[in-house]
Design a protein around this motif. Sequence first.
Motif, PDB file in Angstrom:
ATOM      1  N   VAL A 162      33.064  39.292  43.283  1.00  0.00           N
ATOM      2  CA  VAL A 162      33.359  37.866  43.461  1.00  0.00           C
ATOM      3  C   VAL A 162      33.047  37.443  44.896  1.00  0.00           C
ATOM      4  O   VAL A 162      32.391  36.423  45.124  1.00  0.00           O
ATOM      5  CB  VAL A 162      34.830  37.556  43.097  1.00  0.00           C
ATOM      6  CG1 VAL A 162      35.209  36.148  43.516  1.00  0.00           C
ATOM      7  CG2 VAL A 162      35.057  37.750  41.609  1.00  0.00           C
ATOM      8  N   LYS A 163      33.502  38.231  45.865  1.00  0.00           N
ATOM      9  CA  LYS A 163      33.214  37.915  47.272  1.00  0.00           C
ATOM     10  C   LYS A 163      31.712  37.881  47.525  1.00  0.00           C
ATOM     11  O   LYS A 163      31.206  36.992  48.213  1.00  0.00           O
ATOM     12  CB  LYS A 163      33.839  38.965  48.200  1.00  0.00           C
ATOM     13  CG  LYS A 163      35.306  38.810  48.416  1.00  0.00           C
ATOM     14  CD  LYS A 163      35.788  39.864  49.411  1.00  0.00           C
ATOM     15  CE  LYS A 163      37.266  39.805  49.638  1.00  0.00           C
ATOM     16  NZ  LYS A 163      37.721  40.837  50.586  1.00  0.00           N
ATOM     17  N   GLU A 164      31.004  38.867  46.982  1.00  0.00           N
ATOM     18  CA  GLU A 164      29.560  38.923  47.185  1.00  0.00           C
ATOM     19  C   GLU A 164      28.883  37.679  46.615  1.00  0.00           C
ATOM     20  O   GLU A 164      28.021  37.070  47.261  1.00  0.00           O
ATOM     21  CB  GLU A 164      28.987  40.177  46.533  1.00  0.00           C
ATOM     22  CG  GLU A 164      27.491  40.309  46.718  1.00  0.00           C
ATOM     23  CD  GLU A 164      26.886  41.494  45.987  1.00  0.00           C
ATOM     24  OE1 GLU A 164      25.682  41.703  46.145  1.00  0.00           O
ATOM     25  OE2 GLU A 164      27.612  42.200  45.252  1.00  0.00           O
ATOM     26  N   GLU A 165      29.272  37.288  45.403  1.00  0.00           N
ATOM     27  CA  GLU A 165      28.660  36.117  44.761  1.00  0.00           C
ATOM     28  C   GLU A 165      28.979  34.827  45.520  1.00  0.00           C
ATOM     29  O   GLU A 165      28.103  33.989  45.713  1.00  0.00           O
ATOM     30  CB  GLU A 165      29.124  36.007  43.309  1.00  0.00           C
ATOM     31  CG  GLU A 165      28.605  37.113  42.416  1.00  0.00           C
ATOM     32  CD  GLU A 165      27.097  37.088  42.262  1.00  0.00           C
ATOM     33  OE1 GLU A 165      26.508  35.990  42.182  1.00  0.00           O
ATOM     34  OE2 GLU A 165      26.506  38.180  42.216  1.00  0.00           O
ATOM     35  N   ILE A 166      30.220  34.676  45.952  1.00  0.00           N
ATOM     36  CA  ILE A 166      30.595  33.479  46.713  1.00  0.00           C
ATOM     37  C   ILE A 166      29.839  33.452  48.037  1.00  0.00           C
ATOM     38  O   ILE A 166      29.342  32.405  48.462  1.00  0.00           O
ATOM     39  CB  ILE A 166      32.120  33.408  46.934  1.00  0.00           C
ATOM     40  CG1 ILE A 166      32.815  33.147  45.594  1.00  0.00           C
ATOM     41  CG2 ILE A 166      32.482  32.328  47.956  1.00  0.00           C
ATOM     42  CD1 ILE A 166      34.325  33.250  45.655  1.00  0.00           C
ATOM     43  N   GLY A 167      29.755  34.606  48.681  1.00  0.00           N
ATOM     44  CA  GLY A 167      28.994  34.685  49.932  1.00  0.00           C
ATOM     45  C   GLY A 167      27.544  34.321  49.744  1.00  0.00           C
ATOM     46  O   GLY A 167      26.947  33.635  50.578  1.00  0.00           O
ATOM     47  N   LEU A 217      30.776  37.316  54.289  1.00  0.00           N
ATOM     48  CA  LEU A 217      31.540  37.451  53.052  1.00  0.00           C
ATOM     49  C   LEU A 217      30.764  38.278  52.028  1.00  0.00           C
ATOM     50  O   LEU A 217      31.339  39.111  51.321  1.00  0.00           O
ATOM     51  CB  LEU A 217      31.875  36.071  52.475  1.00  0.00           C
ATOM     52  CG  LEU A 217      32.801  36.057  51.265  1.00  0.00           C
ATOM     53  CD1 LEU A 217      34.149  36.688  51.601  1.00  0.00           C
ATOM     54  CD2 LEU A 217      33.005  34.630  50.775  1.00  0.00           C
ATOM     55  N   GLU A 218      29.468  38.078  51.990  1.00  0.00           N
ATOM     56  CA  GLU A 218      28.628  38.843  51.073  1.00  0.00           C
ATOM     57  C   GLU A 218      28.682  40.338  51.420  1.00  0.00           C
ATOM     58  O   GLU A 218      28.828  41.190  50.537  1.00  0.00           O
ATOM     59  CB  GLU A 218      27.185  38.331  51.151  1.00  0.00           C
ATOM     60  CG  GLU A 218      26.280  38.856  50.086  1.00  0.00           C
ATOM     61  CD  GLU A 218      24.900  38.198  50.110  1.00  0.00           C
ATOM     62  OE1 GLU A 218      24.035  38.696  49.372  1.00  0.00           O
ATOM     63  OE2 GLU A 218      24.684  37.222  50.839  1.00  0.00           O
ATOM     64  N   ALA A 219      28.614  40.656  52.691  1.00  0.00           N
ATOM     65  CA  ALA A 219      28.682  42.049  53.138  1.00  0.00           C
ATOM     66  C   ALA A 219      30.057  42.654  52.849  1.00  0.00           C
ATOM     67  O   ALA A 219      30.164  43.817  52.443  1.00  0.00           O
ATOM     68  CB  ALA A 219      28.364  42.145  54.621  1.00  0.00           C
ATOM     69  N   GLU A 220      31.117  41.866  53.062  1.00  0.00           N
ATOM     70  CA  GLU A 220      32.474  42.340  52.744  1.00  0.00           C
ATOM     71  C   GLU A 220      32.588  42.661  51.259  1.00  0.00           C
ATOM     72  O   GLU A 220      33.221  43.657  50.874  1.00  0.00           O
ATOM     73  CB  GLU A 220      33.515  41.286  53.113  1.00  0.00           C
ATOM     74  CG  GLU A 220      33.781  41.150  54.587  1.00  0.00           C
ATOM     75  CD  GLU A 220      34.771  40.036  54.902  1.00  0.00           C
ATOM     76  OE1 GLU A 220      35.425  39.504  53.972  1.00  0.00           O
ATOM     77  OE2 GLU A 220      34.889  39.678  56.084  1.00  0.00           O
ATOM     78  N   GLY A 221      31.995  41.845  50.435  1.00  0.00           N
ATOM     79  CA  GLY A 221      32.019  42.073  48.994  1.00  0.00           C
ATOM     80  C   GLY A 221      31.309  43.358  48.608  1.00  0.00           C
ATOM     81  O   GLY A 221      31.813  44.139  47.804  1.00  0.00           O
TER      82      GLY A 221
END
Length: 60
Positions: free
Chosen positions: A19-24, A32-36
């Motif tokens: 979810v974080k990756e997609e939102i990022g 945020l994408e990297a955190e995901g």
Amino acid sequence: MGEFTDKMKAAGNKVAGKVKEEIGDMTDNQKLEAEGKAQQLKGSAQDVKGSVKGALGDDL
């Protein structure tokens, strides 16, 4: 923690990470994408840990 607990945490981290990756990606937020992606890797590691515990027993 037992095998089941590790596998449940793994599933949670994989879903939250995706979810974080997609939102990022949608918001062009590279952090945020990297955190995901990192959270998904953590989930994969937890999944392996749970599998090992299942094969060897919960004494690890």
